[in-house]
Design an enzyme around this catalytic site. Structure first.
Site, PDB file in Angstrom:
ATOM      1  N   GLY A   1       0.829  -1.190   0.000  1.00 56.82           N
ATOM      2  CA  GLY A   1       0.000   0.000   0.000  1.00 56.82           C
ATOM      3  C   GLY A   1       0.865   1.242   0.000  1.00 56.82           C
ATOM      4  O   GLY A   1       2.062   1.186   0.279  1.00 56.82           O
ATOM      5  N   CYS A   2       0.255   2.386  -0.323  1.00 56.10           N
ATOM      6  CA  CYS A   2       1.046   3.601  -0.418  1.00 56.10           C
ATOM      7  C   CYS A   2       1.581   4.007   0.953  1.00 56.10           C
ATOM      8  O   CYS A   2       2.768   4.321   1.096  1.00 56.10           O
ATOM      9  CB  CYS A   2       0.229   4.718  -1.043  1.00 56.10           C
TER      10      CYS A   2
END
Lengths: 374, 374, 374, 374
Positions: C177-178
């Site tokens: 995920g970012c």
């Protein structure tokens, strides 16, 4: 009158127009919001929709169908409903609901109660439903028959600087669209005075995003709008016939405009850059004088000093309109620039200005807050 | 040629135009930046000015006065200096500095070294200094005499889609301003083809803030710009004579335009909404065809499908220009809309496009990155 | 390998992640997009969804159900589908679809054709579906059973700077995920080296709006986001278990973090301000050294010079991560700041970095474009 | 008192703080601005600096040196001058200027006139000059000796919710900085009540750009700020000692905080995410109760319903502070989130709230406008 609180209902409180009506009315010394509707939010407090409006003691939202006419005893209703719905609701409101209830009371012999009821609730409509005088034009641009053609003749076009007297006695006011407000304030005086031609009028309009409402469209997403801009509705925006209607009245001739709106990455604000042809013998200076004289007694319209470009930040959050005129490089042309806040002078603020006039209050009551900059 | 690296100098690397030149050139397969100047930042690495450009092995910035001509042996110089300074620097560069050094070498009998020196450094100027063919017009609009009138005739106006052949053999290219780029791409083809009138052209332009440069002006502060918009330079913007010069060539008649730029709260992007009159017998469809045909072989100009409004987000960060045409409500009028990135097609990207042409490279070399959206 | 074009499929091309994958892949010298899916947009060209991607000769979008396996003969599939859907699709892709078709061919005696088919399509998943090694943790945080538990052990966590070798031989990569990407790049090295404590880690994260995707939620509307900010998911954001999983591996102890994300009015960019406790004898300088040494050979991670605060504009549009460390006023604490572009290093760029590793290409292939500032 | 108009002077009217003071005071029923200074703009009307404030009949700006003491007969002076300047000006104002003029009048036998003069002008300082009780701490953090050490003990720290009684009788109020305002409202009650530890307090603060003032710095340019964010002043921001001073009083122990401010692309608004440790036996619920009870009678501080995250848009343009508390994933920790408008509750609005208290007006006078959203 100055101490009396008008009992106010807001139909469609959950949109941005509703939010700004509330923001302005809670600071209005003669206003008391006693009813708010929101169909999808019926039963909920306003802070469930707009947390920033918590703490003002506002009534919960209800469904329009649950309004207890006439017990709620309203003085005025602001109608911030979607187009088409307004015609039906207002028609019902003015003709059926109240009167039938009144008849019931009379039939029941409750004349005392009937007499106490305010049968003269005034309506201020913020939708497009009663702006076009010609119901055929309405049908053509909105794609369906007008739902209350009998009411249309009663509607007064609610641009106070132009129709102040008619508004004072109106029972139903149709508030102008945001784009028409700025365009008409800029163009009606010089058209009336013959300073500019009614031909070749070009209106290049730019608006903040709140004008598009709170509806869930991809084009309203932050990522689509931020750091970008584009025109829309090229050649067929619904504010066109409204502007043309009023300009034709002002010029005394059938007036067809070029009008192109643009979406700008800002919440509020509307700017119109209007390209006009000066009539023979007219100058930018006579154009300026015409505007200055027209608005000398209009507290919300300000013609700026020569050379100062109107900017939306000059009117943010306020009911003001700033105007200025400039010589075009094409010597027979001039440029008029107008800036308003689309939600205030372009919508909710102007609606309250109309309310003030309709109830004999000073026009500026509750509307003198300074613009918010930064 | 495809493997050779052109030796490139950037004069004035510390502005936004310089930054975007660097961004694009570090990805260009035939480019090597060997020299960058920045007067106030001389001696410093580029990351002291633009941290995002650290890590690319770029040379430190130096003062223009410290350039070691001809040893630096440049193939091409991009001149991103302020107006007026460019004329002096380029004049020196093309006439004195190099040649005198060359003469010295010959005088000293070092013919071998002299022969190795590239006396044909090509100049791509991004300022306004060589755009106006008439030096008197320059003096009138810029407030001072042209500093290099003898050079002016050599300068080719660097709009590749219009002057591709002249650019290929030019030694000095004057890159168009950002506003003229979009306006001319939209207007030159229909004016040449007689589809539209050269009269009554109205250009309503909107630009992001990077167009104003990195200078410390109150009007460029975030708080002044964000959530707001306004026009500026009404009736007297310096891009006017440049646009008129090229439109007059295209139309064969003295062409005077109405042009109004606006500042929009976005970093990049430029949109022009252009109101034109169709000549007799012409239609929006013939206007569309003219544009499509003109740009059929121009990889950076794209006429969108009917009905799609150009938006700045379609070209952000790229060298593209998107165009479309629309029927105006005034039946004899049409609207042309053009969008570019003011820093790319409006400045640095077009400069590199010119470089590609001047050195026989494919026009699109290093410029095919897709626009950045979101 | 440098001339070969990998045949690429993108499942879920119509989201922002898909758009940025396309933006980067059209500039990648070894990539050819041969298939794109979009369920609601099946049959349409990509420019109907993303006009800025017109003109690149991309295939029309189709439905996943209409993919002609194995004829399409893909080398690699990027899966940018919603959570949960990914598990089903990838499961089908890796186990059933291809193999069953292969079996059919063999059964039909078409061994030659069967041999030509690439049964080893590699999968790069950009969803959360294969990030959590423990399927029970997945079920707890995502509210439903894992749909492909047998596949989970094959998935490599796609953070190249940490798992480079495993990625090189992986068939299924689960891209981080970012938020985890920035947090892990900042925290894994000092945790591994024992420079900081695994207790009391506080991650205050800020993200641009594109991280929320293109879905039609009120909270993603321009007017709700612009000129405002707020935290969300307090105490229960789904990136928490992912960060904790990797930090626990690095620290060798069960690591529980405080993590609070905020929505910031910008399209792209992610900044994390991370508050850590230094272990005994450790200093900000040893923290800095640990990061510098760890990333000495990682081309996309840059530890800035002392005193320079990471900013999202330093990485906009690029695959870079910038880091720096600062002494806290509480003497036993330090602050690590990390900035990435959430759509690039936080999503699409990192996915391509993984692809490069999986196919033996230089890690930076197609990813060296400079950040875009302005 | 309700009809009396206080005669108000604003020193330093041309900054953003001055602008917001004016915005709020023109709507205040007991305020009359009779004097405004602006050194570089002396002699000019306020609309030359802030066009949006034209039309309110405000006095032209003058130089501080041209103030005609005591004839101007002020009740209260708002001092919105730069740091350090305030100490000198206020010192002169309270000790020399007025009193010496008074002495002159007495010496001249003009006792009548002397008696009419208001020698008790009250001072509300918006700078940092009188916030720190310890002048040595001031010298350390501001880099120069305190210019009015004898006055410092008279100064009351102007956080009305905490020091209401002292403010009511103060002659000199030092308004808190914007960051301290939010931090202290969140932290003082639980520290006083022993609900949280005074150790390990981490304040992650985010502010709009107006907090940086109207000064011409590169870092305040639109292009540098828009679509980006970054921390600043890491480990050494001047609001630290101010916060620590007040938290130490509240906790009764020397309190050292971690404080990191960030610049966010918005004009107004401030959000603080505060990570605290709960003392033994305390819970998020007891933390919530403490805040609710403390502010039960504070009209501008609102603890939101459980689960609702404070957002800056809930307070934009208003004097409100919204608070909420959340359970951290680390079980002994909680998160307090506070949002204010940095220019209103963080500066000008709070200054007016102080004025109301100092003059016996209801605390909310002129400050009840609703937040502006959109």
């Amino acid at each position: 009158m100055s101490d009396k609180k008008l009992r106010i209902g807001i139909l469609g409180a959950s949109g941005y127009t509703g939010a700004d009506l509330i923001r302005l009315l809670v600071a209005h010394p003669n206003a008391e919001i006693v009813l708010m509707t929101g169909e999808r939010k019926a039963g909920l407090p306003i802070e469930s929709v707009y947390p920033h409006l918590g703490g003002y003691g506002l009534p919960d939202m209800i469904s329009i169908n649950d309004i207890e006419w006439p017990a709620v005893d309203l003085d005025v209703v602001f109608c911030a409903l979607p187009h088409a719905t307004s015609q039906q609701v207002i028609n019902g409101l003015m003709h059926s609901v109240q009167h039938s209830l009144l008849e019931e009371l009379v039939a029941e012999g409750q004349d005392d109660l009937a007499n106490q009821i305010n049968t003269e609730v005034k309506i201020i409509d913020l939708s497009a439903d009663f702006r076009l005088r010609d119901t055929e034009t309405y049908a053509k641009w909105y794609g369906h028959e007008h739902q209350a053609p009998a009411l249309q003749p009663q509607a007064v076009y609610g641009l106070p600087e132009i129709y102040r007297e008619q508004i004072e006695t109106a029972k139903l006011v149709a508030c102008p669209g945001c784009y028409p407000t700025a365009a008409l304030l800029a163009l009606i005086p010089p058209l009336r005075a013959g300073v500019i031609s009614h031909k070749d009028i070009i209106i290049d309009a730019k608006s903040g995003v709140s004008g598009a409402g709170r509806s869930l469209k991809e084009s309203n997403l932050y990522v689509e709008v931020a750091e970008a801009m584009h025109p829309y509705g090229l050649g067929h925006h619904r504010h066109m016939p409204e502007i043309e209607q009023e300009l034709s009245v002002a010029s005394g001739a059938d007036t067809v405009i070029s009008f192109t709106p643009h979406l700008v990455p800002m919440n509020r604000g509307e700017l119109e850059t209007i390209y006009v042809k000066l009539n023979n013998g007219q100058t930018v200076q006579s154009l300026r004088s015409t505007l200055e004289q027209t608005y000398a007694n209009s507290p919300f319209v300000r013609v700026l000093e020569e050379g100062i470009a109107p900017a939306t930040r000059m009117v943010r959050g306020s009911n003001h309109c700033v105007l200025n005129v400039f010589q075009d490089r094409q010597s027979d042309r001039a440029i008029i620039v107008a800036a308003i806040d689309n939600l205030v002078k372009g919508s909710s603020g102007q609606a309250i200005q109309n309310m003030n006039l309709m109830f004999g209050l000073p026009e500026t009551t509750g509307l003198l807050q300074a613009p918010m900059f930064p």
